[in-house]
Design a protein around this motif. Structure first.
Motif, PDB file in Angstrom:
ATOM      1  N   LEU A   3      50.007  38.215  51.644  1.00 28.82           N
ATOM      2  CA  LEU A   3      49.089  39.347  51.660  1.00 28.82           C
ATOM      3  C   LEU A   3      49.784  40.630  51.200  1.00 28.82           C
ATOM      4  O   LEU A   3      49.217  41.409  50.425  1.00 28.82           O
ATOM      5  CB  LEU A   3      48.501  39.527  53.058  1.00 28.82           C
ATOM      6  N   PHE A   4      51.028  40.848  51.615  1.00 27.30           N
ATOM      7  CA  PHE A   4      51.738  42.065  51.224  1.00 27.30           C
ATOM      8  C   PHE A   4      51.931  42.128  49.711  1.00 27.30           C
ATOM      9  O   PHE A   4      51.907  43.202  49.118  1.00 27.30           O
ATOM     10  CB  PHE A   4      53.078  42.210  51.962  1.00 27.30           C
ATOM     11  N   ARG A   5      52.117  40.967  49.067  1.00 27.54           N
ATOM     12  CA  ARG A   5      52.285  40.948  47.605  1.00 27.54           C
ATOM     13  C   ARG A   5      50.973  41.306  46.918  1.00 27.54           C
ATOM     14  O   ARG A   5      50.978  42.015  45.912  1.00 27.54           O
ATOM     15  CB  ARG A   5      52.802  39.587  47.135  1.00 27.54           C
ATOM     16  N   ALA A   6      49.858  40.861  47.455  1.00 24.71           N
ATOM     17  CA  ALA A   6      48.555  41.232  46.906  1.00 24.71           C
ATOM     18  C   ALA A   6      48.369  42.745  46.999  1.00 24.71           C
ATOM     19  O   ALA A   6      47.863  43.376  46.058  1.00 24.71           O
ATOM     20  CB  ALA A   6      47.437  40.510  47.642  1.00 24.71           C
ATOM     21  N   GLN A   7      48.817  43.351  48.088  1.00 24.57           N
ATOM     22  CA  GLN A   7      48.741  44.808  48.243  1.00 24.57           C
ATOM     23  C   GLN A   7      49.623  45.499  47.208  1.00 24.57           C
ATOM     24  O   GLN A   7      49.231  46.505  46.628  1.00 24.57           O
ATOM     25  CB  GLN A   7      49.178  45.225  49.651  1.00 24.57           C
ATOM     26  N   GLU A   8      50.816  44.983  46.989  1.00 24.51           N
ATOM     27  CA  GLU A   8      51.719  45.556  45.992  1.00 24.51           C
ATOM     28  C   GLU A   8      51.110  45.493  44.594  1.00 24.51           C
ATOM     29  O   GLU A   8      51.180  46.458  43.834  1.00 24.51           O
ATOM     30  CB  GLU A   8      53.057  44.822  45.993  1.00 24.51           C
ATOM     31  N   ILE A   9      50.522  44.362  44.248  1.00 21.24           N
ATOM     32  CA  ILE A   9      49.911  44.190  42.930  1.00 21.24           C
ATOM     33  C   ILE A   9      48.746  45.158  42.768  1.00 21.24           C
ATOM     34  O   ILE A   9      48.592  45.786  41.718  1.00 21.24           O
ATOM     35  CB  ILE A   9      49.467  42.732  42.723  1.00 21.24           C
ATOM     36  N   LEU A  10      47.930  45.305  43.789  1.00 21.54           N
ATOM     37  CA  LEU A  10      46.798  46.227  43.741  1.00 21.54           C
ATOM     38  C   LEU A  10      47.264  47.668  43.508  1.00 21.54           C
ATOM     39  O   LEU A  10      46.661  48.409  42.732  1.00 21.54           O
ATOM     40  CB  LEU A  10      45.993  46.141  45.039  1.00 21.54           C
ATOM     41  N   GLU A  42      38.708  37.994  35.457  1.00 16.56           N
ATOM     42  CA  GLU A  42      39.132  38.961  34.439  1.00 16.56           C
ATOM     43  C   GLU A  42      38.113  39.071  33.309  1.00 16.56           C
ATOM     44  O   GLU A  42      37.841  40.159  32.817  1.00 16.56           O
ATOM     45  CB  GLU A  42      40.494  38.544  33.899  1.00 16.56           C
ATOM     46  N   ASP A  43      37.539  37.959  32.914  1.00 14.29           N
ATOM     47  CA  ASP A  43      36.591  37.977  31.801  1.00 14.29           C
ATOM     48  C   ASP A  43      35.136  38.128  32.241  1.00 14.29           C
ATOM     49  O   ASP A  43      34.228  38.116  31.414  1.00 14.29           O
ATOM     50  CB  ASP A  43      36.743  36.717  30.945  1.00 14.29           C
ATOM     51  N   ASN A  44      34.901  38.274  33.559  1.00 17.71           N
ATOM     52  CA  ASN A  44      33.546  38.431  34.068  1.00 17.71           C
ATOM     53  C   ASN A  44      33.568  39.262  35.354  1.00 17.71           C
ATOM     54  O   ASN A  44      33.576  38.703  36.451  1.00 17.71           O
ATOM     55  CB  ASN A  44      32.922  37.054  34.326  1.00 17.71           C
ATOM     56  N   PRO A  45      33.554  40.590  35.233  1.00 15.01           N
ATOM     57  CA  PRO A  45      33.645  41.453  36.414  1.00 15.01           C
ATOM     58  C   PRO A  45      32.554  41.221  37.461  1.00 15.01           C
ATOM     59  O   PRO A  45      32.741  41.540  38.631  1.00 15.01           O
ATOM     60  CB  PRO A  45      33.552  42.862  35.835  1.00 15.01           C
ATOM     61  N   ALA A  46      31.425  40.642  37.073  1.00 12.98           N
ATOM     62  CA  ALA A  46      30.351  40.376  38.031  1.00 12.98           C
ATOM     63  C   ALA A  46      30.661  39.177  38.926  1.00 12.98           C
ATOM     64  O   ALA A  46      30.041  39.000  39.968  1.00 12.98           O
ATOM     65  CB  ALA A  46      29.038  40.141  37.282  1.00 12.98           C
ATOM     66  N   ASP A  47      31.639  38.359  38.533  1.00 12.08           N
ATOM     67  CA  ASP A  47      32.018  37.170  39.294  1.00 12.08           C
ATOM     68  C   ASP A  47      33.057  37.563  40.343  1.00 12.08           C
ATOM     69  O   ASP A  47      34.254  37.446  40.122  1.00 12.08           O
ATOM     70  CB  ASP A  47      32.571  36.101  38.351  1.00 12.08           C
ATOM     71  N   THR A  48      32.587  38.043  41.499  1.00 11.48           N
ATOM     72  CA  THR A  48      33.484  38.481  42.563  1.00 11.48           C
ATOM     73  C   THR A  48      33.541  37.436  43.667  1.00 11.48           C
ATOM     74  O   THR A  48      32.558  36.741  43.932  1.00 11.48           O
ATOM     75  CB  THR A  48      33.045  39.829  43.162  1.00 11.48           C
ATOM     76  N   ARG A  49      34.704  37.371  44.290  1.00  9.88           N
ATOM     77  CA  ARG A  49      34.910  36.441  45.400  1.00  9.88           C
ATOM     78  C   ARG A  49      35.844  37.078  46.415  1.00  9.88           C
ATOM     79  O   ARG A  49      36.701  37.874  46.054  1.00  9.88           O
ATOM     80  CB  ARG A  49      35.543  35.148  44.918  1.00  9.88           C
ATOM     81  N   THR A  50      35.705  36.653  47.653  1.00  4.95           N
ATOM     82  CA  THR A  50      36.634  37.038  48.705  1.00  4.95           C
ATOM     83  C   THR A  50      37.353  35.774  49.140  1.00  4.95           C
ATOM     84  O   THR A  50      36.711  34.795  49.526  1.00  4.95           O
ATOM     85  CB  THR A  50      35.887  37.692  49.883  1.00  4.95           C
ATOM     86  N   VAL A  51      38.685  35.810  49.038  1.00  2.00           N
ATOM     87  CA  VAL A  51      39.489  34.614  49.275  1.00  2.00           C
ATOM     88  C   VAL A  51      40.686  34.947  50.160  1.00  2.00           C
ATOM     89  O   VAL A  51      41.030  36.115  50.357  1.00  2.00           O
ATOM     90  CB  VAL A  51      39.987  34.015  47.939  1.00  2.00           C
ATOM     91  N   GLU A  52      41.324  33.901  50.654  1.00  2.00           N
ATOM     92  CA  GLU A  52      42.589  34.054  51.368  1.00  2.00           C
ATOM     93  C   GLU A  52      43.675  34.398  50.353  1.00  2.00           C
ATOM     94  O   GLU A  52      43.666  33.868  49.236  1.00  2.00           O
ATOM     95  CB  GLU A  52      42.966  32.751  52.074  1.00  2.00           C
ATOM     96  N   ALA A  53      44.604  35.250  50.709  1.00  2.00           N
ATOM     97  CA  ALA A  53      45.682  35.640  49.798  1.00  2.00           C
ATOM     98  C   ALA A  53      46.468  34.419  49.329  1.00  2.00           C
ATOM     99  O   ALA A  53      46.909  34.355  48.178  1.00  2.00           O
ATOM    100  CB  ALA A  53      46.611  36.646  50.467  1.00  2.00           C
ATOM    101  N   GLN A  54      46.612  33.414  50.179  1.00  2.00           N
ATOM    102  CA  GLN A  54      47.386  32.226  49.854  1.00  2.00           C
ATOM    103  C   GLN A  54      46.766  31.423  48.703  1.00  2.00           C
ATOM    104  O   GLN A  54      47.427  30.594  48.091  1.00  2.00           O
ATOM    105  CB  GLN A  54      47.551  31.316  51.080  1.00  2.00           C
ATOM    106  N   GLU A  55      45.479  31.657  48.397  1.00  2.00           N
ATOM    107  CA  GLU A  55      44.821  30.953  47.295  1.00  2.00           C
ATOM    108  C   GLU A  55      45.185  31.538  45.939  1.00  2.00           C
ATOM    109  O   GLU A  55      44.951  30.913  44.915  1.00  2.00           O
ATOM    110  CB  GLU A  55      43.304  31.006  47.476  1.00  2.00           C
ATOM    111  N   LEU A  56      45.764  32.733  45.933  1.00  2.00           N
ATOM    112  CA  LEU A  56      46.114  33.414  44.693  1.00  2.00           C
ATOM    113  C   LEU A  56      47.535  33.054  44.255  1.00  2.00           C
ATOM    114  O   LEU A  56      48.398  32.819  45.094  1.00  2.00           O
ATOM    115  CB  LEU A  56      46.002  34.930  44.868  1.00  2.00           C
ATOM    116  N   GLN A  57      47.725  33.070  42.954  1.00  2.00           N
ATOM    117  CA  GLN A  57      49.051  32.772  42.413  1.00  2.00           C
ATOM    118  C   GLN A  57      49.409  33.820  41.378  1.00  2.00           C
ATOM    119  O   GLN A  57      48.636  34.096  40.459  1.00  2.00           O
ATOM    120  CB  GLN A  57      49.066  31.394  41.772  1.00  2.00           C
TER     121      GLN A  57
END
Length: 60
Positions: A3-10, A42-57
């Protein structure tokens, strides 16, 4: 990713590549209370999702 890395990237001004299940996404917000990250494709700003940070790479 943590989660902290997601905050850093943001907060970073540079473009840092992030993927969700192989799809390039932008991080819109990080909720530390729920440990969730809101992203959009990235290619579709209308496609939003809320996910666990661990799902991101981070793609390097």
């Amino acid at each position: 990713m943590e989660l902290f890395r997601a905050q850093e990237i943001l907060a970073d001004e540079r473009k840092i590549n992030v993927e969700l299940n192989g799809v390039a996404v932008w991080i819109d917000s990080v909720d530390t209370d729920s440990q969730q990250v809101k992203v959009h494709a990235e290619d579709n700003p209308a496609d939003t999702r809320t996910v666990e940070a661990q799902e991101l790479q981070e793609v390097k």
